[in-house]
Design a protein around this motif. Sequence first.
Motif, short mmCIF file in Angstrom:
data_model
loop_
_atom_site.label_atom_id
_atom_site.label_comp_id
_atom_site.label_asym_id
_atom_site.label_seq_id
_atom_site.Cartn_x
_atom_site.Cartn_y
_atom_site.Cartn_z
N PRO A 35 -8.73 -24.29 117.93
CA PRO A 35 -9.57 -23.04 117.50
C PRO A 35 -9.50 -21.81 118.37
CG PRO A 35 -10.64 -24.94 117.06
CD PRO A 35 -9.71 -25.57 117.80
N ASP A 36 -9.47 -22.26 119.74
CA ASP A 36 -9.10 -21.29 120.59
C ASP A 36 -7.87 -20.60 121.08
OD1 ASP A 36 -8.95 -23.73 121.91
OD2 ASP A 36 -9.23 -22.73 123.75
N ARG A 37 -6.61 -21.13 120.40
CA ARG A 37 -5.45 -20.80 120.58
C ARG A 37 -4.98 -19.52 119.88
NH1 ARG A 37 0.21 -23.46 120.77
NH2 ARG A 37 1.44 -21.79 121.28
N ARG A 38 -4.38 -18.43 120.32
CA ARG A 38 -3.95 -17.43 119.70
C ARG A 38 -2.41 -17.11 119.91
NH1 ARG A 38 -8.07 -18.52 117.72
NH2 ARG A 38 -9.81 -16.99 117.36
N LYS A 39 -1.50 -17.02 118.69
CA LYS A 39 -0.37 -16.59 118.73
C LYS A 39 -0.25 -15.18 118.48
CE LYS A 39 2.71 -19.51 117.92
NZ LYS A 39 3.58 -20.09 118.82
N THR A 40 0.69 -14.53 118.94
CA THR A 40 0.96 -13.07 118.66
C THR A 40 1.95 -12.75 117.92
OG1 THR A 40 -0.44 -12.61 121.06
CG2 THR A 40 0.69 -10.94 120.10
N TRP A 41 1.73 -11.90 116.84
CA TRP A 41 2.85 -11.02 116.45
C TRP A 41 2.74 -9.70 116.83
CZ3 TRP A 41 3.64 -13.07 110.70
CH2 TRP A 41 4.03 -14.25 110.65
N LEU A 42 3.86 -9.04 117.07
CA LEU A 42 3.73 -7.39 117.27
C LEU A 42 4.14 -6.83 115.98
CD1 LEU A 42 5.28 -7.34 120.81
CD2 LEU A 42 2.94 -7.35 120.20
N ALA A 43 3.60 -5.57 115.71
CA ALA A 43 3.71 -4.88 114.49
C ALA A 43 3.81 -3.17 114.82
CB ALA A 43 2.64 -4.98 113.41
#
Length: 71
Positions: A35-43
Amino acid sequence: MTATPDDAPLICSAKGCEGPAKHALLWNNPKIHTPDRRKTWLACDEHEVSLRRFLSARGFWKETQPVSADA
């Protein structure tokens, strides 16, 4: 995956887009990430809504933050 220089411009994650990233869409797939993991997409401004909708439709989107000039 090819490494990029630290001073390389941040580019939008939308397929085929080379626009400058203005937004960081933070997400995770609850089936495979903690639950604490965050992936990132840039926009870029043009693709922020469509990328957020794509992630939201799958229950992945968590939040959007501005990309800092220091990033």
